[in-house]
Write an enzyme that holds these catalytic residues in place. Structure first.
Site, PDB file in Angstrom:
ATOM      1  N   ASP A 179       0.828  -1.208   0.000  1.00 12.67           N
ATOM      2  CA  ASP A 179       0.000   0.000   0.000  1.00 12.67           C
ATOM      3  C   ASP A 179       0.863   1.258   0.000  1.00 12.67           C
ATOM      4  OD1 ASP A 179      -2.351   1.394  -0.089  1.00 12.67           O
ATOM      5  OD2 ASP A 179      -2.885   1.078   2.010  1.00 12.67           O
TER       6      ASP A 179
ATOM      7  N   ARG B 271      -5.304  -1.693   8.720  1.00 13.59           N
ATOM      8  CA  ARG B 271      -6.554  -2.426   8.509  1.00 13.59           C
ATOM      9  C   ARG B 271      -6.310  -3.572   7.540  1.00 13.59           C
ATOM     10  NH1 ARG B 271      -7.838   2.900   6.632  1.00 13.59           N
ATOM     11  NH2 ARG B 271      -7.271   3.143   4.449  1.00 13.59           N
TER      12      ARG B 271
ATOM     13  N   ARG C  41       1.855  -4.805   6.315  1.00 11.61           N
ATOM     14  CA  ARG C  41       1.164  -3.775   5.534  1.00 11.61           C
ATOM     15  C   ARG C  41       1.961  -2.484   5.584  1.00 11.61           C
ATOM     16  NH1 ARG C  41      -5.131  -2.367   4.553  1.00 11.61           N
ATOM     17  NH2 ARG C  41      -4.745  -0.703   3.055  1.00 11.61           N
TER      18      ARG C  41
ATOM     19  N   GLU D  50       0.494 -13.090  12.493  1.00  7.72           N
ATOM     20  CA  GLU D  50       1.116 -11.942  13.165  1.00  7.72           C
ATOM     21  C   GLU D  50       1.110 -10.759  12.202  1.00  7.72           C
ATOM     22  OE1 GLU D  50       2.209 -11.737  16.299  1.00  7.72           O
ATOM     23  OE2 GLU D  50       1.667 -13.831  16.688  1.00  7.72           O
TER      24      GLU D  50
ATOM     25  N   SER E 146      -8.520  -4.443   5.005  1.00  6.60           N
ATOM     26  CA  SER E 146      -9.030  -4.118   3.664  1.00  6.60           C
ATOM     27  C   SER E 146      -9.523  -5.336   2.878  1.00  6.60           C
ATOM     28  CB  SER E 146      -7.981  -3.343   2.856  1.00  6.60           C
ATOM     29  OG  SER E 146      -7.699  -2.109   3.467  1.00  6.60           O
TER      30      SER E 146
ATOM     31  N   LEU F 295      10.392 -21.547  -4.215  1.00  9.02           N
ATOM     32  CA  LEU F 295       9.503 -20.528  -3.632  1.00  9.02           C
ATOM     33  C   LEU F 295       8.183 -20.508  -4.378  1.00  9.02           C
ATOM     34  CD1 LEU F 295       8.967 -17.861  -1.923  1.00  9.02           C
ATOM     35  CD2 LEU F 295       9.930 -16.620  -3.853  1.00  9.02           C
TER      36      LEU F 295
ATOM     37  N   ARG G 112       0.364   7.546  -3.012  1.00  6.88           N
ATOM     38  CA  ARG G 112       0.936   8.628  -2.192  1.00  6.88           C
ATOM     39  C   ARG G 112       2.407   8.840  -2.511  1.00  6.88           C
ATOM     40  NH1 ARG G 112      -1.298   6.194   3.189  1.00  6.88           N
ATOM     41  NH2 ARG G 112      -1.841   4.540   1.712  1.00  6.88           N
TER      42      ARG G 112
ATOM     43  N   ARG H 285     -11.879   1.974  -8.789  1.00  5.74           N
ATOM     44  CA  ARG H 285     -10.993   3.123  -9.033  1.00  5.74           C
ATOM     45  C   ARG H 285     -11.230   3.646 -10.456  1.00  5.74           C
ATOM     46  NH1 ARG H 285      -5.206   2.254  -6.035  1.00  5.74           N
ATOM     47  NH2 ARG H 285      -6.088   1.740  -3.998  1.00  5.74           N
TER      48      ARG H 285
ATOM     49  N   TRP I 193     -11.568  -2.379  -8.255  1.00 11.79           N
ATOM     50  CA  TRP I 193     -12.240  -2.199  -9.557  1.00 11.79           C
ATOM     51  C   TRP I 193     -12.989  -0.874  -9.593  1.00 11.79           C
ATOM     52  CZ3 TRP I 193     -10.842  -4.956 -13.539  1.00 11.79           C
ATOM     53  CH2 TRP I 193     -10.440  -6.299 -13.396  1.00 11.79           C
TER      54      TRP I 193
ATOM     55  N   HIS J 296       2.890   2.680  -8.907  1.00  7.63           N
ATOM     56  CA  HIS J 296       2.685   1.244  -9.130  1.00  7.63           C
ATOM     57  C   HIS J 296       3.895   0.664  -9.864  1.00  7.63           C
ATOM     58  CE1 HIS J 296      -1.287   1.881  -7.688  1.00  7.63           C
ATOM     59  NE2 HIS J 296      -1.786   2.390  -8.786  1.00  7.63           N
TER      60      HIS J 296
ATOM     61  N   ASN K  44       1.396   3.266  -2.966  1.00  7.83           N
ATOM     62  CA  ASN K  44       1.992   3.601  -4.269  1.00  7.83           C
ATOM     63  C   ASN K  44       1.533   4.971  -4.764  1.00  7.83           C
ATOM     64  OD1 ASN K  44       3.044   1.056  -4.205  1.00  7.83           O
ATOM     65  ND2 ASN K  44       1.758   0.218  -5.838  1.00  7.83           N
TER      66      ASN K  44
HETATM   67  C1  IPE Z   1      -5.496  -2.648  -0.205  1.00  9.27           C
HETATM   68  O1  IPE Z   1      -5.118  -1.333  -0.478  1.00  9.27           O
HETATM   69  C2  IPE Z   1      -5.537  -3.441  -1.462  1.00  9.27           C
HETATM   70  C3  IPE Z   1      -4.240  -3.720  -2.085  1.00  9.27           C
HETATM   71  C4  IPE Z   1      -3.080  -3.387  -1.613  1.00  9.27           C
HETATM   72  C5  IPE Z   1      -4.309  -4.438  -3.330  1.00  9.27           C
HETATM   73  P1  IPE Z   1      -6.207  -0.181  -0.682  1.00  9.27           P
HETATM   74  O2  IPE Z   1      -5.445   1.062  -0.888  1.00  9.27           O
HETATM   75  O3  IPE Z   1      -7.160  -0.577  -1.733  1.00  9.27           O
HETATM   76  O4  IPE Z   1      -6.957  -0.193   0.733  1.00  9.27           O
HETATM   77  P2  IPE Z   1      -7.820   0.939   1.447  1.00  9.27           P
HETATM   78  O5  IPE Z   1      -8.797   1.457   0.446  1.00  9.27           O
HETATM   79  O6  IPE Z   1      -6.883   1.992   1.908  1.00  9.27           O
HETATM   80  O7  IPE Z   1      -8.462   0.220   2.605  1.00  9.27           O
HETATM   81  C1  IPE Z   2      -1.378   0.080  -3.430  1.00  9.31           C
HETATM   82  O1  IPE Z   2      -1.153   1.443  -3.512  1.00  9.31           O
HETATM   83  C2  IPE Z   2      -1.640  -0.549  -4.785  1.00  9.31           C
HETATM   84  C3  IPE Z   2      -3.028  -0.990  -5.004  1.00  9.31           C
HETATM   85  C4  IPE Z   2      -3.993  -0.932  -4.144  1.00  9.31           C
HETATM   86  C5  IPE Z   2      -3.340  -1.503  -6.324  1.00  9.31           C
HETATM   87  P1  IPE Z   2      -2.362   2.481  -3.608  1.00  9.31           P
HETATM   88  O2  IPE Z   2      -2.693   2.638  -5.043  1.00  9.31           O
HETATM   89  O3  IPE Z   2      -3.471   2.049  -2.748  1.00  9.31           O
HETATM   90  O4  IPE Z   2      -1.681   3.791  -3.054  1.00  9.31           O
HETATM   91  P2  IPE Z   2      -2.307   4.821  -2.019  1.00  9.31           P
HETATM   92  O5  IPE Z   2      -2.767   4.036  -0.847  1.00  9.31           O
HETATM   93  O6  IPE Z   2      -3.433   5.503  -2.727  1.00  9.31           O
HETATM   94  O7  IPE Z   2      -1.187   5.741  -1.679  1.00  9.31           O
HETATM   95 MG    MG Z   3      -3.986   2.377  -0.815  1.00 10.50          MG
END
Ligand code: IPE
Ligand code: IPE
Ligand code: MG
Length: 226
Positions: free
Chosen positions: A16, A179, A173, A192, A181, A127, A20, A67, A65, A33, A18
């Site tokens: 999570d 969370r 995470r 853990e 998610s 792996l 930001r 987004r 989906w 990404h 990417n």
């Molecule tokens: C969780 O990240 C899903 C993935 C990393 C694929 P999100 O960015 O979608 O989660 P929320 O919306 O902050 O809960």
């Molecule tokens: C995680 O990064 C990648 C996916 C959920 C696909 P985000 O795209 O959720 O990046 P933030 O959380 O908006 O920064």
């Molecule tokens: Mg995110």
């Protein structure tokens, strides 16, 4: 930092932050990404090197989906290209590649690539790398319950898409969110959790090692008295 003696059998990562990461650089979200792929590589390499037998990544949730179309398309394209490009590396390093999730929602082209990659890497034994795509924990439980009802089974774990794979011992995470998610809701019963503020594109070997050390320091009791 040293590699601890006690390593997880299965480590899973919610990648999570990417978007930001890119925004902080004045770039489009997709750029984050793109850079995040390098972190997947770094973690995968480390797992091969350190002898962790299962690693999995939450790459795309069912909710993702929703987004903007451009980001969804960009992500799908990036995943397809990256997968193909990694095949030689997977073969050289004994990596078995698996995709789990609601594959009916993925494009035919992507599904064909996934099938091909899974078939070609099926016998690799060093792996197992699982990519969760179009996955959500509630979807998984729902599809498992439906199949179980049809077939008259009793063990829901055997009907989840993760059947046959060990439950994650460690979930990491990134990006400061604390969370689940809608990730592996059933399978994380005794996992853990390690949360870090580091954004996914900045999460590399050193951070991974730190999380493994944190894991090694935990006392897992599984409800028992020690
Ligand atoms: C969780 O990240 C899903 C993935 C990393 C694929 P999100 O960015 O979608 O989660 P929320 O919306 O902050 O809960
Ligand atoms: C995680 O990064 C990648 C996916 C959920 C696909 P985000 O795209 O959720 O990046 P933030 O959380 O908006 O920064
Ligand atoms: Mg995110």
């Amino acid at each position: 930092m040293k590699l601890p003696d006690k390593l997880p059998t299965h480590v899973t990562l919610i990648m999570d932050g990417n978007g930001r990461w890119a925004k902080a650089r004045g770039q489009e979200r997709i750029y984050g990404h793109f850079e995040g792929v390098q972190s997947v590589r770094a973690v995968t390499e480390a797992c091969v090197e350190w002898g962790i037998p299962y690693v999995s990544f939450y790459a795309f949730s069912e909710e993702n989906w929703n987004r903007p179309q451009a980001e969804v398309m960009g992500l799908m394209e990036l995943m397809m290209k990256t997968m193909r490009a990694e095949l030689p590396t997977f073969m050289n390093n004994g990596v078995r590649f698996v995709v789990l999730g609601n594959r009916a929602r993925l494009s035919d082209a992507l599904n064909a690539t996934i099938d091909d990659m899974m078939a070609q890497t099926a016998a690799n034994a060093r792996l197992t790398l699982i990519l969760f795509m179009s996955y959500s924990g509630q979807w998984d439980i729902r599809q498992a319950a439906a199949r179980m009802a049809r077939e008259g089974g009793t063990d829901i774990g055997a009907y989840l898409v993760t059947a046959g794979f060990p439950d994650p011992d460690l979930l990491i995470r990134t990006s400061g969110e604390k969370r689940i998610s809608n990730y592996m809701l059933w399978q994380t019963a005794y996992t853990e959790f390690v949360f870090t503020d580091t954004l996914w594109p900045d999460f590399r070997k050193e951070e991974f090692l730190a999380a493994l050390n944190e894991f090694a320091s935990r006392d897992r009791r599984f409800g028992k008295v020690k």
